[in-house]
Design a protein around this motif. Structure first.
Motif, short mmCIF file in Angstrom:
data_model
loop_
_atom_site.label_atom_id
_atom_site.label_comp_id
_atom_site.label_asym_id
_atom_site.label_seq_id
_atom_site.Cartn_x
_atom_site.Cartn_y
_atom_site.Cartn_z
N GLU A 58 42.86 28.60 31.28
CA GLU A 58 42.72 27.60 32.92
C GLU A 58 42.83 28.85 33.95
O GLU A 58 42.16 28.49 35.10
CB GLU A 58 43.74 26.54 32.92
CG GLU A 58 43.81 25.65 32.01
CD GLU A 58 44.71 25.74 30.80
OE1 GLU A 58 45.11 24.86 30.02
OE2 GLU A 58 44.83 27.17 30.30
N HIS A 59 43.45 29.73 33.74
CA HIS A 59 43.61 30.82 35.19
C HIS A 59 43.46 31.87 34.41
O HIS A 59 44.41 32.92 33.94
CB HIS A 59 44.99 30.76 35.60
CG HIS A 59 45.45 29.19 35.95
ND1 HIS A 59 44.67 28.80 37.20
CD2 HIS A 59 46.14 28.35 35.53
CE1 HIS A 59 45.32 27.32 37.43
NE2 HIS A 59 46.06 27.13 36.42
N PRO A 60 42.26 32.64 34.35
CA PRO A 60 42.00 34.00 33.68
C PRO A 60 42.28 35.05 34.63
O PRO A 60 42.71 34.91 35.53
CB PRO A 60 40.51 33.89 33.27
CG PRO A 60 40.01 32.96 34.40
CD PRO A 60 41.09 31.77 34.53
N PHE A 61 42.42 36.43 33.68
CA PHE A 61 42.72 37.50 34.71
C PHE A 61 41.83 37.59 35.91
O PHE A 61 40.69 37.19 36.20
CB PHE A 61 42.32 38.68 33.60
CG PHE A 61 42.43 39.90 34.43
CD1 PHE A 61 43.59 40.70 34.61
CD2 PHE A 61 41.23 40.54 34.99
CE1 PHE A 61 43.66 41.80 35.39
CE2 PHE A 61 41.23 41.80 35.64
CZ PHE A 61 42.56 42.55 35.82
N PRO A 62 42.36 37.76 36.98
CA PRO A 62 43.87 38.57 37.33
C PRO A 62 44.86 37.46 37.79
O PRO A 62 45.71 37.83 38.54
CB PRO A 62 43.59 39.51 38.21
CG PRO A 62 42.55 38.91 39.27
CD PRO A 62 41.80 37.96 38.21
#
Length: 331
Positions: free
Chosen positions: A139-143
């Protein structure tokens, strides 16, 4: 499915590790959602497995450690941070931000194992330890998770007087994916000019996202039961990977980073990348302490109720923090 216990026995793992792996297999067999395509369901199943194992295999933490919850502003909104405050009125205290593991896609600050280990570390080291509930992929990829860690370290430094901590004795650490994020947070703060960190503790760090290049992965990869690591890497990086290093191994210049403790496990697929990163830190002039835990696998550092080697692992972390506290005080 591989016979993890037989493989670990053949690798010479400690008897306590074999017992833990057997329990892991037994409990996991009743949790089909561990391989669910739906990420929240997968996380709930992984949390259930982790909590049952920790209740059985991890020593309870000292009751005298006070735990409080903070909602901390970060660039994305807010994240939860738990504070582990040991007994005593000495202020200001040195502080350490702990970053949990979970393969970038799982884990949270309320897991039983985190509570038990961090209570003990806070009391044994005399540090206030803060545990961050950073955002998770996919849902909240890098970074995203890295930004949360950097922002919370900035909050700790800026709020030091209010929190009763010493901004000059602030460090970061983490295990596995958390070790990746902790190491990169130290790099980002160095490059941004602060706040300066006093130390970093990297435990079985995921120093590389391409583990199949390492001999330890080829030798021990099946013991970790990571699932499809290529799937995890793709989930973490996202469809349109952000620029910049996503792993410590990708950072070119390591000079000027804070003193480090790097702990690896003999039968861990992450062993080689963690030890290679420690060697690069040392070559760049960073003071580094290293220890390879014998006969251990990925994650077994938490089985303090049954393993003397796991207890030594925790003592080494607490001892490193105590030494940093003394060094900073003398300096």
């Amino acid at each position: 499915m591989p016979d993890y216990v037989a493989l670990a026995r053949a690798a010479g793992c400690e008897a306590a590790v074999l017992e833990w792996l057997a329990a892991n297999e037994e409990i996991a067999a009743g949790l089909p959602d561990l391989r669910a395509a739906d990420w929240p369901r997968r996380r709930r199943a992984a949390r259930e497995l982790a909590d049952v194992l920790a209740t059985r295999f991890t020593l309870p933490g000292p009751a005298g450690c006070v735990v409080t919850e903070h909602r901390v502003p970060v660039r994305s909104g807010e994240v939860t941070v738990l504070r582990y405050h040991p007994p005593g009125d000495d202020r200001p205290r040195p502080a350490h931000l702990s970053v949990h593991g979970g393969g970038f896609i799982g884990g949270d600050v309320h897991e039983v194992i985190n509570d038990r280990l961090l209570r003990r570390r806070a009391v044994d080291s005399g540090f206030d330890i803060f545990d961050i509930d950073y955002r998770l992929a996919p849902e909240h990829p890098f970074p995203a998770g890295l930004e949360d860690c950097v922002d919370v370290l900035g909050w700790l430094a800026a709020s030091a007087a209010e929190l009763g901590i010493d901004a000059g004795r602030l460090g970061v650490g983490g295990a596995s994916a958390g070790g990746n994020l902790a190491a990169l947070a130290a790099v980002h703060l160095r490059d941004a000019g602060g706040p300066p960190l006093d130390h970093q503790v990297l435990e079985v760090p995921a120093a590389s996202l391409y583990l199949d290049r390492d001999g330890s992965f080829r030798e021990h990869g099946v013991l970790a039961d990571f699932g499809d690591f290529a799937e995890i890497r793709a989930a973490y990086l996202g469809a349109d990977p952000a620029p910049g290093p996503a792993a410590p191994a990708e950072v070119r210049d390591l000079a000027g980073l804070p003193p480090a403790l790097v702990l690896t496990a003999e039968c861990d697929p992450l062993r080689d990348c963690g030890e290679a990163y420690a060697a690069r830190l040392a070559a760049a002039g960073v003071p580094v302490e290293t220890w390879r835990a014998p006969r251990q696998v990925h994650g077994s550092a938490g089985i303090t109720a049954t393993s003397p080697i796991a207890r030594e692992w925790q003592d080494r972390v607490s001892g490193f923090l105590r030494a940093r506290r003394t060094a900073a005080t003398v300096h």
